[in-house]
Scaffold this active site. Structure first.
Site, mmCIF file in Angstrom:
data_model
loop_
_atom_site.group_PDB
_atom_site.id
_atom_site.type_symbol
_atom_site.label_atom_id
_atom_site.label_comp_id
_atom_site.label_asym_id
_atom_site.label_seq_id
_atom_site.Cartn_x
_atom_site.Cartn_y
_atom_site.Cartn_z
ATOM 1 N N HIS A 244 0.816 -1.220 0.000
ATOM 2 C CA HIS A 244 0.000 0.000 0.000
ATOM 3 C C HIS A 244 0.845 1.264 0.000
ATOM 4 O O HIS A 244 0.315 2.365 -0.159
ATOM 5 C CB HIS A 244 -0.929 0.028 1.215
ATOM 6 C CG HIS A 244 -1.965 -1.042 1.205
ATOM 7 N ND1 HIS A 244 -2.785 -1.272 0.129
ATOM 8 C CD2 HIS A 244 -2.296 -1.968 2.149
ATOM 9 C CE1 HIS A 244 -3.596 -2.280 0.400
ATOM 10 N NE2 HIS A 244 -3.317 -2.719 1.609
ATOM 11 N N ASP A 281 -2.528 -10.864 -2.294
ATOM 12 C CA ASP A 281 -3.109 -10.368 -1.053
ATOM 13 C C ASP A 281 -4.562 -9.992 -1.351
ATOM 14 O O ASP A 281 -4.898 -9.620 -2.485
ATOM 15 C CB ASP A 281 -2.324 -9.132 -0.597
ATOM 16 C CG ASP A 281 -2.729 -8.646 0.777
ATOM 17 O OD1 ASP A 281 -2.042 -8.969 1.748
ATOM 18 O OD2 ASP A 281 -3.744 -7.923 0.869
ATOM 19 N N HIS A 283 -6.149 -7.465 -0.530
ATOM 20 C CA HIS A 283 -6.271 -6.039 -0.796
ATOM 21 C C HIS A 283 -5.503 -5.647 -2.060
ATOM 22 O O HIS A 283 -4.467 -6.234 -2.378
ATOM 23 C CB HIS A 283 -5.737 -5.219 0.386
ATOM 24 C CG HIS A 283 -6.494 -5.452 1.659
ATOM 25 N ND1 HIS A 283 -6.194 -6.493 2.517
ATOM 26 C CD2 HIS A 283 -7.532 -4.790 2.224
ATOM 27 C CE1 HIS A 283 -7.019 -6.465 3.553
ATOM 28 N NE2 HIS A 283 -7.833 -5.436 3.407
ATOM 29 N N ASP A 361 -4.565 -12.870 3.994
ATOM 30 C CA ASP A 361 -5.846 -12.290 4.398
ATOM 31 C C ASP A 361 -6.986 -12.777 3.506
ATOM 32 O O ASP A 361 -8.121 -12.323 3.644
ATOM 33 C CB ASP A 361 -5.792 -10.761 4.410
ATOM 34 C CG ASP A 361 -5.131 -10.172 3.184
ATOM 35 O OD1 ASP A 361 -4.821 -10.927 2.246
ATOM 36 O OD2 ASP A 361 -4.916 -8.944 3.158
#
Length: 429
Positions: A244, A281, A283, A361
């Site tokens: 991120h 991931d 995200h 995740d």
């Protein structure tokens, strides 16, 4: 990893009077990220923001987006003045030269004895911050627990683990700006990035030592993993995967852009010119997507849940291969989508290095990922990616990235054990 949106700089230019009208209902377009920049002067791409899609006389707002992360280069307005274009080209060339010098002088690459396994970890990865780290759902002791499980299972010998060096400020400046790094001297900024508000009240000296130092050590691990992967065929940094964070902005528990840094080091020190990022991931990896928005040397496959953080729609436009998996997606459907995605990626790109961001995740029950993938499904996922790389003889480095349940550490360890059992990776004996 997972709530800060990517920030973009804007400037206001006055353009000569001229008129251009886009045909009615014409779709919005951007300059393709697959087009190679022709000269250093083009490292800014103008994008017209006028809602009428027309250029009129007078002032017009134009937003400049960095096509590549040029270190320490101020925002430069494009101009029809030849001298201004020349200045921009010179500034970009100087930035490239400075980046190269920083990479060449870095101590993050070092020779590793053959008796060591290409598994990178340091006890300083784990964050213990007066218990404040427990206010975030991420397990900040996950990295050490992964290695503990591997040792107990007889997969990994502690003496064979490679300990990386901490990334210095000069190392970080290869991608990050001085302004961004200085912003981390403010505890409130770090609190926002870590999503732990009370960190703002902690003296920055302690924040640096107890939070940012572990992150910088993991950055060193990611960068070194590329070198080991090229030498051994594979490498695993038990930490890292801060996808991120971009050159100018951190967020989602990601303070440094380790993936972007790793790639730039590989370009310069490993003589690599084509990299594939496989980001699995849950995200979206908006950080590296922003940093390599118009760099055709980097191919990005991102398979993510579009209904969760970071909701970075701008960065989504820079993904070469976008695979969206909706909340509630189960193991079988997920693995089918992955098979299809890898087949497409194999046809579209021929990389010299693969960076695999292997967040867990996606696990069923993860409070942030919202997918329903079993632990066995994670192991099969990792096996598919490693087999994809091995079948094509492409070096691969794996990062553990996000995962917000205590069970993530055991799942990762079991997956690495499975890779060893299937002889996709070889540990020294």
């Amino acid at each position: 990893m997972a709530v800060t949106q990517t920030r973009h700089q804007s400037c206001l230019l006055l353009l000569p009077a001229l008129t251009f009208q886009r045909p009615p209902n014409a779709p919005s377009r951007r300059i393709s990220r697959r087009r190679r920049l022709q000269s250093p002067a083009q490292f800014f791409t103008p994008e017209i923001l006028d809602s009428s899609h027309s250029i009129e006389a007078g002032a017009l707002r134009i937003r400049f987006r960095r096509a590549r992360s040029e270190v320490g280069v101020p925002l430069i307005a494009m101009s029809s003045d030849p001298s201004s274009s020349s200045d921009a080209a010179n500034s970009a060339a100087e930035a490239d030269d400075l980046r190269r010098k920083r990479v060449q002088s870095s101590k993050l690459y070092f020779d590793v004895r053959p008796s060591k396994d290409p598994v990178i970890y340091s006890s300083t990865y784990d964050i213990s911050f007066f218990g404040l780290e427990k206010m975030h759902p991420f397990d900040a002791a996950k990295w050490g627990r992964i290695c503990d499980f591997l040792r107990k299972d007889g997969v990994l010998d502690k003496k064979r683990i490679v300990e990386p060096r901490e990334a210095s400020k000069d190392d970080l400046l290869v991608v990050h700006s001085e302004t961004y790094l200085n912003s981390l001297n403010n505890s409130a900024t770090v609190a926002s990035i870590m999503e732990i508000p009370p960190v703002a009240l902690v003296p920055n000296l302690l924040v640096q030592k107890m939070a940012l130092c572990p992150f910088r050590k993991q950055v060193g691990g990611t960068i070194l993993a590329a070198k080991l992967a090229k030498e051994r065929g594979w490498a695993i940094n038990v930490g890292g995967g801060f996808h991120h964070c971009s050159a100018q902005s951190g967020g989602g528990f990601c303070a440094y852009a380790d993936i972007s840094l790793c790639i730039h080091f590989a370009f310069i020190r490993l003589n690599i010119s084509r990299v594939m990022i496989i980001d699995l991931d849950a995200h979206q990896g908006n950080g590296h997507e922003t940093d390599f928005a118009d760099d055709d040397r980097v191919y990005i496959l991102d398979m993510f849940n579009p209904n969760i953080y970071p909701f970075d729609y701008e960065a989504r436009r820079y993904i070469d291969q976008k695979v969206q998996v909706q909340s509630g997606t189960g193991t079988d459907e997920y693995l089918e989508k992955l098979d299809d995605a890898l087949q497409v990626a194999g046809c579209k790109s021929n990389p010299e290095l693969i960076i695999y961001n292997a967040g867990t995740d996606i696990l069923d029950g993860d409070p942030l990922g919202r997918l329903k993938i079993s632990g066995e499904g994670v192991a099969i996922r990792d096996e598919k990616v490693f087999r994809f790389a091995r079948d094509r003889n492409i070096p691969l480095l794996m990062l553990t990235s996000g995962g917000y349940m205590k069970s993530s550490a055991k799942v990762i360890a079991d997956s690495i054990k499975n890779l060893s059992t299937k002889k996709l990776i070889d540990f020294s004996r």
